[in-house]
Design an enzyme around this catalytic site. Structure first.
Site, PDB file in Angstrom:
ATOM      1  N   SER A  27       8.141 -63.223  40.388  1.00 40.63           N
ATOM      2  CA  SER A  27       9.537 -63.486  40.750  1.00 40.63           C
ATOM      3  C   SER A  27       9.614 -64.210  42.085  1.00 40.63           C
ATOM      4  O   SER A  27       9.103 -65.319  42.225  1.00 40.63           O
ATOM      5  CB  SER A  27      10.335 -62.176  40.757  1.00 40.63           C
ATOM      6  OG  SER A  27      11.708 -62.420  40.924  1.00 40.63           O
ATOM      7  N   HIS A  42      15.694 -61.830  35.895  1.00 38.16           N
ATOM      8  CA  HIS A  42      14.839 -62.204  34.773  1.00 38.16           C
ATOM      9  C   HIS A  42      15.466 -61.963  33.409  1.00 38.16           C
ATOM     10  O   HIS A  42      14.822 -61.489  32.479  1.00 38.16           O
ATOM     11  CB  HIS A  42      13.471 -61.516  34.896  1.00 38.16           C
ATOM     12  CG  HIS A  42      12.850 -61.777  36.224  1.00 38.16           C
ATOM     13  ND1 HIS A  42      12.555 -63.053  36.641  1.00 38.16           N
ATOM     14  CD2 HIS A  42      12.553 -60.962  37.252  1.00 38.16           C
ATOM     15  CE1 HIS A  42      12.074 -63.007  37.876  1.00 38.16           C
ATOM     16  NE2 HIS A  42      12.075 -61.744  38.266  1.00 38.16           N
TER      17      HIS A  42
END
Length: 306
Positions: free
Chosen positions: A81, A190
């Site tokens: 991430s 996400h």
């Protein structure tokens, strides 16, 4: 044999994480952002998504610079991430100053989109298929919940509304999950819920100059190397709304000959996950290790190159 530096994502942060870092890096970041970044790692400040993401970027870059002062560069970098940003900086593909501005905006966009009532939950002890079946049972327009991270064979992360995640967590426990716990992440990363913020970030990214990575850059969502600058631009801008396949990323690195993984600060979560993939080799975290030991490991791995 090859080496890999990995950078953690949100949830790894801790209060005070910037205070032992290079003053040069902290001063540089403060100048770029127009604020004292030393104020970003307090308990209160870390409730902010922007502050957390900036802390993770700064810590990763600062520790990497210190590590590589007297050690050869790794063969690969990868980040989970937000960890993709320090990875891109260390790979020479993204300037640190540009990364600071982009990450500041990234955190603000994500936080503004979902200021409360959403987040992420880790489910440990169920396989991917079982979790996906639970998501299908719970997901609706009023209870949105999605797969977010594939961290290991029996560890996945979901993202969505508090209500929806609570329903999935309860059902997961009833099906034998060892743990279903809310993460220290205040936005639903996400998943499709962040597509609009990702598009806004991509518009800003269009004016940023990227370079071809000087090191192998492994995408945490695609689980493969990204070489072309436009593909890298897309990977960084949109990784906030794409599923993280960290299991696949680590497996991809191992299959490419990586036998040394060093996790940059903070924490050692990625080190624990990698041990399930690395049947041979060494996985170690910067935190808690001697700097000269880490540098020696990089030199040793580099000397094995054909």
């Amino acid at each position: 044999m090859s080496s890999l530096l990995v950078f953690p994502g949100q949830g790894a942060q801790r209060p005070g994480m910037l205070h032992d870092l290079s003053l040069q890096v902290l001063d540089q970041a403060s100048d770029v952002l127009g604020e004292d970044v030393r104020q970003l790692d307090s308990v209160a400040a870390l409730h902010s998504t922007r502050a957390v993401q900036l802390c993770l970027l700064i810590a990763g870059v600062a520790a990497s610079r210190r590590l590589l002062e007297q050690a050869p560069a790794p063969d690969y970098v990868a980040g989970l991430s937000i960890g993709a940003y320090p990875a891109a900086v260390v790979a020479g593909a993204l300037g640190f100053e540009d990364a600071l501005r982009l990450v500041s905006l990234r955190g603000e966009l994500m936080q503004q989109a979902y200021p409360k009532g959403y987040g992420m939950t880790a489910i440990i002890g169920l396989d991917l298929a079982s979790v996906e079946a639970l998501l299908a049972q719970v997901h609706s327009d009023t209870t949105p919940v999605y797969l977010a991270n594939i961290n290991a064979d029996n560890q996945v992360v979901i993202a969505g509304s508090d209500e929806a995640m609570g329903l999935v967590a309860s059902r997961a426990r009833s099906q034998g999950a060892a743990k279903a716990c809310r993460l220290a992440v205040s936005v639903p990363s996400h998943c499709p819920l962040l597509e609009a913020p990702a598009r806004s970030l991509a518009a800003t990214f269009a004016d940023v100059t990227l370079k071809t990575p000087a090191l192998g850059y492994l995408s945490g969502s695609r689980a493969r190397p990204v070489i072309k600058t436009e593909a890298l631009r897309d990977d960084l801008a949109f990784n906030m709304c794409r599923v993280v396949d960290w299991r696949g990323t680590v497996q991809s690195a191992y299959e490419r000959g990586v036998r040394l993984q060093i996790e940059l600060p903070p924490g050692a979560v990625l080190t624990g996950l990698a041990r399930r993939v690395f049947e041979q080799g060494t996985v170690i975290a910067f935190d808690g290790a001697r700097l000269d030991t880490l540098q020696a490991l990089l030199r040793e791995e580099g000397s094995r190159q054909p």
